[in-house]
Scaffold this motif. Structure first.
Motif, PDB file in Angstrom:
ATOM      1  N   GLY A 233      -6.265 -37.277   3.461  1.00 27.93           N
ATOM      2  CA  GLY A 233      -6.090 -38.258   2.400  1.00 27.93           C
ATOM      3  C   GLY A 233      -4.690 -38.842   2.318  1.00 27.93           C
ATOM      4  N   LEU A 234      -3.803 -38.391   3.187  1.00 29.97           N
ATOM      5  CA  LEU A 234      -2.413 -38.849   3.179  1.00 29.97           C
ATOM      6  C   LEU A 234      -2.012 -39.316   4.571  1.00 29.97           C
ATOM      7  CD1 LEU A 234      -0.998 -35.770   1.231  1.00 29.97           C
ATOM      8  CD2 LEU A 234      -1.480 -38.033   0.265  1.00 29.97           C
ATOM      9  N   SER A 235      -0.814 -39.860   4.695  1.00 32.32           N
ATOM     10  CA  SER A 235      -0.323 -40.241   6.021  1.00 32.32           C
ATOM     11  C   SER A 235       0.348 -39.036   6.674  1.00 32.32           C
ATOM     12  CB  SER A 235       0.688 -41.389   5.907  1.00 32.32           C
ATOM     13  OG  SER A 235       1.916 -40.907   5.410  1.00 32.32           O
ATOM     14  N   TRP A 236       0.324 -39.007   8.007  1.00 27.16           N
ATOM     15  CA  TRP A 236       0.994 -37.928   8.712  1.00 27.16           C
ATOM     16  C   TRP A 236       2.498 -37.984   8.441  1.00 27.16           C
ATOM     17  CZ3 TRP A 236       0.541 -33.308  10.033  1.00 27.16           C
ATOM     18  CH2 TRP A 236       1.464 -32.698  10.865  1.00 27.16           C
ATOM     19  N   ARG A 237       3.043 -39.165   8.259  1.00 25.17           N
ATOM     20  CA  ARG A 237       4.473 -39.279   7.997  1.00 25.17           C
ATOM     21  C   ARG A 237       4.862 -38.514   6.726  1.00 25.17           C
ATOM     22  NH1 ARG A 237       8.997 -40.577   6.444  1.00 25.17           N
ATOM     23  NH2 ARG A 237      10.580 -41.604   7.685  1.00 25.17           N
ATOM     24  N   THR A 238       4.005 -38.563   5.717  1.00 20.32           N
ATOM     25  CA  THR A 238       4.260 -37.844   4.467  1.00 20.32           C
ATOM     26  C   THR A 238       4.395 -36.347   4.737  1.00 20.32           C
ATOM     27  OG1 THR A 238       3.085 -39.497   3.165  1.00 20.32           O
ATOM     28  CG2 THR A 238       3.304 -37.310   2.184  1.00 20.32           C
ATOM     29  N   ILE A 239       3.499 -35.817   5.562  1.00 19.18           N
ATOM     30  CA  ILE A 239       3.540 -34.386   5.887  1.00 19.18           C
ATOM     31  C   ILE A 239       4.742 -34.076   6.759  1.00 19.18           C
ATOM     32  CG2 ILE A 239       2.281 -32.492   6.990  1.00 19.18           C
ATOM     33  CD1 ILE A 239       1.043 -33.666   4.333  1.00 19.18           C
ATOM     34  N   LEU A 240       4.976 -34.893   7.759  1.00 17.13           N
ATOM     35  CA  LEU A 240       6.088 -34.665   8.686  1.00 17.13           C
ATOM     36  C   LEU A 240       7.426 -34.661   7.950  1.00 17.13           C
ATOM     37  CD1 LEU A 240       6.628 -34.218  11.677  1.00 17.13           C
ATOM     38  CD2 LEU A 240       6.783 -36.710  11.948  1.00 17.13           C
ATOM     39  N   ALA A 241       7.592 -35.565   7.003  1.00 17.58           N
ATOM     40  CA  ALA A 241       8.841 -35.635   6.238  1.00 17.58           C
ATOM     41  C   ALA A 241       9.048 -34.397   5.369  1.00 17.58           C
ATOM     42  CB  ALA A 241       8.855 -36.898   5.374  1.00 17.58           C
ATOM     43  N   ARG A 242       7.965 -33.696   5.051  1.00 14.06           N
ATOM     44  CA  ARG A 242       8.049 -32.492   4.210  1.00 14.06           C
ATOM     45  C   ARG A 242       7.830 -31.204   4.993  1.00 14.06           C
ATOM     46  NH1 ARG A 242       5.426 -34.072  -1.578  1.00 14.06           N
ATOM     47  NH2 ARG A 242       6.366 -36.124  -1.711  1.00 14.06           N
ATOM     48  N   ARG A 243       7.772 -31.285   6.302  1.00 11.35           N
ATOM     49  CA  ARG A 243       7.454 -30.099   7.099  1.00 11.35           C
ATOM     50  C   ARG A 243       8.428 -28.956   6.852  1.00 11.35           C
ATOM     51  NH1 ARG A 243       6.414 -30.414  13.516  1.00 11.35           N
ATOM     52  NH2 ARG A 243       8.420 -31.457  13.378  1.00 11.35           N
ATOM     53  N   ASP A 244       9.698 -29.248   6.765  1.00  8.31           N
ATOM     54  CA  ASP A 244      10.669 -28.176   6.475  1.00  8.31           C
ATOM     55  C   ASP A 244      10.408 -27.554   5.107  1.00  8.31           C
ATOM     56  OD1 ASP A 244      11.887 -28.498   8.930  1.00  8.31           O
ATOM     57  OD2 ASP A 244      13.505 -29.773   8.156  1.00  8.31           O
ATOM     58  N   GLY A 245      10.034 -28.376   4.141  1.00 11.50           N
ATOM     59  CA  GLY A 245       9.686 -27.864   2.818  1.00 11.50           C
ATOM     60  C   GLY A 245       8.468 -26.963   2.874  1.00 11.50           C
ATOM     61  N   PHE A 246       7.467 -27.357   3.656  1.00  8.96           N
ATOM     62  CA  PHE A 246       6.284 -26.515   3.842  1.00  8.96           C
ATOM     63  C   PHE A 246       6.664 -25.184   4.479  1.00  8.96           C
ATOM     64  CE2 PHE A 246       3.700 -30.447   3.499  1.00  8.96           C
ATOM     65  CZ  PHE A 246       2.674 -29.984   2.703  1.00  8.96           C
ATOM     66  N   ARG A 247       7.485 -25.230   5.510  1.00  7.99           N
ATOM     67  CA  ARG A 247       7.874 -23.991   6.201  1.00  7.99           C
ATOM     68  C   ARG A 247       8.630 -23.056   5.256  1.00  7.99           C
ATOM     69  NH1 ARG A 247       9.488 -26.964  11.880  1.00  7.99           N
ATOM     70  NH2 ARG A 247       7.400 -26.804  12.817  1.00  7.99           N
ATOM     71  N   ARG A 248       9.494 -23.619   4.430  1.00  6.15           N
ATOM     72  CA  ARG A 248      10.223 -22.801   3.468  1.00  6.15           C
ATOM     73  C   ARG A 248       9.265 -22.219   2.433  1.00  6.15           C
ATOM     74  NH1 ARG A 248      10.793 -24.190  -1.118  1.00  6.15           N
ATOM     75  NH2 ARG A 248      10.709 -26.428  -0.733  1.00  6.15           N
ATOM     76  N   ALA A 249       8.419 -23.067   1.878  1.00  4.59           N
ATOM     77  CA  ALA A 249       7.520 -22.650   0.797  1.00  4.59           C
ATOM     78  C   ALA A 249       6.493 -21.618   1.255  1.00  4.59           C
ATOM     79  CB  ALA A 249       6.804 -23.876   0.215  1.00  4.59           C
ATOM     80  N   PHE A 250       6.044 -21.725   2.501  1.00  6.26           N
ATOM     81  CA  PHE A 250       5.015 -20.821   3.027  1.00  6.26           C
ATOM     82  C   PHE A 250       5.601 -19.750   3.957  1.00  6.26           C
ATOM     83  CE2 PHE A 250       2.296 -24.331   1.628  1.00  6.26           C
ATOM     84  CZ  PHE A 250       1.255 -23.632   1.013  1.00  6.26           C
ATOM     85  N   ASP A 251       6.835 -19.329   3.665  1.00  2.00           N
ATOM     86  CA  ASP A 251       7.448 -18.220   4.393  1.00  2.00           C
ATOM     87  C   ASP A 251       7.355 -18.385   5.904  1.00  2.00           C
ATOM     88  OD1 ASP A 251       8.382 -16.219   2.299  1.00  2.00           O
ATOM     89  OD2 ASP A 251       6.318 -16.586   1.649  1.00  2.00           O
ATOM     90  N   GLY A 252       7.722 -19.563   6.385  1.00  2.34           N
ATOM     91  CA  GLY A 252       7.721 -19.816   7.816  1.00  2.34           C
ATOM     92  C   GLY A 252       6.328 -19.813   8.431  1.00  2.34           C
ATOM     93  N   PHE A 253       5.313 -20.009   7.606  1.00  2.00           N
ATOM     94  CA  PHE A 253       3.913 -19.963   8.050  1.00  2.00           C
ATOM     95  C   PHE A 253       3.613 -18.651   8.761  1.00  2.00           C
ATOM     96  CE2 PHE A 253       4.166 -24.589   7.401  1.00  2.00           C
ATOM     97  CZ  PHE A 253       3.031 -24.772   6.652  1.00  2.00           C
ATOM     98  N   ASP A 254       4.090 -17.580   8.171  1.00  2.00           N
ATOM     99  CA  ASP A 254       3.768 -16.245   8.680  1.00  2.00           C
ATOM    100  C   ASP A 254       2.428 -15.840   8.069  1.00  2.00           C
ATOM    101  OD1 ASP A 254       3.469 -13.520   9.154  1.00  2.00           O
ATOM    102  OD2 ASP A 254       5.589 -13.081   8.833  1.00  2.00           O
ATOM    103  N   PRO A 255       1.359 -15.781   8.865  1.00  2.00           N
ATOM    104  CA  PRO A 255       0.040 -15.471   8.295  1.00  2.00           C
ATOM    105  C   PRO A 255      -0.005 -14.121   7.580  1.00  2.00           C
ATOM    106  CG  PRO A 255      -0.181 -16.242  10.554  1.00  2.00           C
ATOM    107  CD  PRO A 255       1.282 -16.043  10.291  1.00  2.00           C
ATOM    108  N   GLU A 256       0.770 -13.157   8.058  1.00  2.00           N
ATOM    109  CA  GLU A 256       0.793 -11.831   7.420  1.00  2.00           C
ATOM    110  C   GLU A 256       1.255 -11.944   5.966  1.00  2.00           C
ATOM    111  OE1 GLU A 256       0.051  -8.789   8.603  1.00  2.00           O
ATOM    112  OE2 GLU A 256      -0.111  -9.102  10.767  1.00  2.00           O
ATOM    113  N   VAL A 257       2.262 -12.776   5.732  1.00  2.00           N
ATOM    114  CA  VAL A 257       2.813 -12.953   4.392  1.00  2.00           C
ATOM    115  C   VAL A 257       1.893 -13.836   3.546  1.00  2.00           C
ATOM    116  CG1 VAL A 257       4.790 -13.822   3.062  1.00  2.00           C
ATOM    117  CG2 VAL A 257       5.173 -12.612   5.226  1.00  2.00           C
TER     118      VAL A 257
END
Length: 194
Positions: A47-71
């Motif tokens: 429902g969004l543009s990929w640019r929106t996600i790409l611009a926030r990718r660092d924020g996602f990585r921070r918020a989701f603990d580096g995308f560590d599935p265990e965490v």
């Protein structure tokens, strides 16, 4: 400003998109955790543009603990509330819940002896499929992979999200014929239609 090299039209929009197109998009990813991260990000894109996600990718990585599935698999209500208040990501309750469930599904696959990368690459015979002809939003192949992900407990993985993920991770090479990246990947992919 464009450097004049021919590329996929979406990949020439601005510096951020050019860098992503030229260095990451379509590069075969064989690391299970990175494949999972990219699947999650493609789910957030719905429902969004990929640019929106790409611009926030660092924020996602921070918020989701580096995308560590265990965490992420152990996130509870307090984590969900924290994420819903984080302006550095897309604050969608359903997408956040799907991320937690998908971490649990990823770990369940691993714990049962099924490697996520091997699972994904098995759908394309272990090497990228070069898409020939117009690129659709999804395909019978992405529908089959979507269905099998859902059987394993994944959510927010419909055929369109899965097709975009397959393109992003190099399972499918859908650079347009005139794109310089397609020329760089020549001979590394098997032709495929539909």
């Amino acid at each position: 400003m464009s450097d004049g090299r021919p590329r996929c039209a979406w990949g020439d929009a601005d510096d951020l998109m050019r860098a992503y197109h030229d260095r990451e998009w379509g590069v075969p990813e064989r690391d299970s955790r990175r494949l999972w991260e990219k699947l999650i990000l493609d789910g957030f894109q719905a429902g969004l543009s990929w640019r929106t996600i790409l611009a926030r990718r660092d924020g996602f990585r921070r918020a989701f603990d580096g995308f560590d599935p265990e965490v992420v698999a152990r996130y509870g209500p307090a984590d969900t509330e924290r994420l819903l208040g984080d302006s550095g990501i897309i604050r969608s309750p359903s997408k956040i819940a799907a991320t937690i469930r998908n971490a649990q599904a990823f770990l369940a696959m691993r714990d049962s002896g099924e490697d996520f990368a091997d699972f994904a690459w098995s759908y394309v015979g272990g090497q990228p499929l070069r898409w020939e002809g117009p690129v659709p939003p999804n395909s019978p192949l992405s529908a089959r992979l979507s269905k099998d992900l859902k059987k394993r407990g994944f959510t927010f993985v419909g055929p369109t999200i899965v097709f975009a993920w397959m393109e992003a991770t190099g399972l499918i090479d859908s650079h347009v014929p005139t794109c310089f990246r397609r020329k760089e990947t020549a001979g590394k992919a098997l032709p495929h239609k539909g």
